[in-house]
Design an enzyme around this catalytic site. Structure first.
Site, PDB file in Angstrom:
ATOM      1  CG  ASP A  16      39.512   7.545  25.288  1.00  0.00           C
ATOM      2  OD1 ASP A  16      39.444   6.392  24.808  1.00  0.00           O
ATOM      3  OD2 ASP A  16      39.175   7.803  26.467  1.00  0.00           O
ATOM      4  CG  HIS A  17      44.076   6.899  26.368  1.00  0.00           C
ATOM      5  ND1 HIS A  17      43.326   8.035  26.627  1.00  0.00           N
ATOM      6  CD2 HIS A  17      44.105   6.199  27.527  1.00  0.00           C
ATOM      7  CE1 HIS A  17      42.938   8.009  27.891  1.00  0.00           C
ATOM      8  NE2 HIS A  17      43.394   6.903  28.463  1.00  0.00           N
ATOM      9  CB  CYS A  71      35.897   6.556  25.432  1.00  0.00           C
ATOM     10  SG  CYS A  71      34.284   6.478  26.247  1.00  0.00           S
ATOM     11  N   GLY A  72      36.839   4.135  26.750  1.00  0.00           N
ATOM     12  CA  GLY A  72      36.974   2.935  27.565  1.00  0.00           C
ATOM     13  C   GLY A  72      35.648   2.240  27.806  1.00  0.00           C
ATOM     14  CB  THR A  73      32.813   2.937  29.922  1.00  0.00           C
ATOM     15  OG1 THR A  73      32.744   4.381  29.870  1.00  0.00           O
ATOM     16  CG2 THR A  73      33.717   2.505  31.069  1.00  0.00           C
ATOM     17  CG  HIS A  75      12.033   1.636  17.605  1.00  0.00           C
ATOM     18  ND1 HIS A  75      11.304   1.114  18.650  1.00  0.00           N
ATOM     19  CD2 HIS A  75      11.623   0.961  16.492  1.00  0.00           C
ATOM     20  CE1 HIS A  75      10.493   0.160  18.198  1.00  0.00           C
ATOM     21  NE2 HIS A  75      10.683   0.042  16.895  1.00  0.00           N
ATOM     22  NE  ARG A  81      40.527   1.260  29.483  1.00  0.00           N
ATOM     23  CZ  ARG A  81      40.924   2.378  30.089  1.00  0.00           C
ATOM     24  NH1 ARG A  81      40.090   3.037  30.881  1.00  0.00           N
ATOM     25  NH2 ARG A  81      42.134   2.846  29.883  1.00  0.00           N
ATOM     26  CG  HIS A  90       9.755   4.701  15.603  1.00  0.00           C
ATOM     27  ND1 HIS A  90       9.591   4.423  16.944  1.00  0.00           N
ATOM     28  CD2 HIS A  90       9.294   3.618  14.930  1.00  0.00           C
ATOM     29  CE1 HIS A  90       9.075   3.210  17.074  1.00  0.00           C
ATOM     30  NE2 HIS A  90       8.881   2.707  15.866  1.00  0.00           N
TER      31      HIS A  90
HETATM   32  C1  RB5 Z   1      39.918   6.794  30.158  1.00  0.00           C
HETATM   33  O1  RB5 Z   1      40.658   6.243  31.200  1.00  0.00           O
HETATM   34  C2  RB5 Z   1      38.428   6.560  30.372  1.00  0.00           C
HETATM   35  O2  RB5 Z   1      37.979   7.282  31.468  1.00  0.00           O
HETATM   36  C3  RB5 Z   1      37.639   6.924  29.134  1.00  0.00           C
HETATM   37  O3  RB5 Z   1      38.103   6.174  28.062  1.00  0.00           O
HETATM   38  C4  RB5 Z   1      36.145   6.663  29.157  1.00  0.00           C
HETATM   39  O4  RB5 Z   1      35.867   5.363  29.591  1.00  0.00           O
HETATM   40  C5  RB5 Z   1      35.308   7.673  29.798  1.00  0.00           C
HETATM   41  O5  RB5 Z   1      34.086   7.563  29.842  1.00  0.00           O
END
Ligand code: RB5
Length: 156
Positions: free
Chosen positions: A12-13, A69-71, A102, A113, A137
């Site tokens: 994503d962005h 993605c961010g997290t 495994h 992020r 496994h």
């Molecule tokens: C986007 O702001 C964020 O929520 C997304 O990238 C992700 O971290 C979601 O799990």
């Protein structure tokens, strides 16, 4: 992975910038990369991108993929709903190696992020080059795909 293997990648962005770095890295390792987006830092909803990548793995059109993605949490949630997808969220090298050895993870998930660029690159290199151990496994991987309705769901 062998040189002709293709990797599908998506973000994503929030992780667009890291996706571009990882895409370049994977190319320099001699693998073909299919980028299903996103293609800018404009805001997009991660499930749409996650579903594209997960569907391509689930149907066998790609053997391995990378989602960001961010997290990394949202992409992991999306991807692991798909049959035959084994997505591993890895932010350090031990987990990256073990997710291959495994769990035979076929999808690596990263949080743009959370992790720095250089660590992300090392994680990707480790993940792409570590083989599955097989043996006991494989039995556990087979159990992952068993339907939950066949009396194999333990109750407390
Ligand atoms: C986007 O702001 C964020 O929520 C997304 O990238 C992700 O971290 C979601 O799990």
């Amino acid at each position: 992975m062998t040189p002709r293997d293709r990797i599908v990648i998506g973000s994503d962005h929030a992780a667009f910038r890291l996706k571009e770095i990882i895409k370049h890295l994977v190319s320099t390792l001699g693998l073909d990369v299919e980028d299903v987006g996103t293609h800018s830092e404009a805001s997009v909803d991660y499930p749409a991108i996650g579903r594209r990548v997960a569907a391509l793995i689930s149907t066998g059109r790609f053997q391995r993929g990378i989602l960001l993605c961010g997290t990394g949490i949202g992409m992991s949630m999306v991807a692991n709903r798909y049959p035959r997808v084994r997505a591993a969220l890895c932010h350090e090298l031990f987990a990256a190696a073990m997710s291959r050895r495994h769990n035979d993870a076929n999808l690596l998930v990263l949080g743009g992020r959370v992790v720095g660029d250089m660590l992300a690159e090392e994680i990707v290199k480790t993940w792409l080059t570590t083989p599955f151990d097989g043996g006991r496994h494989q039995r556990r991987i087979d159990q992952l795909e068993a339907p939950l309705s066949e009396g194999n769901t333990p109750v407390a």
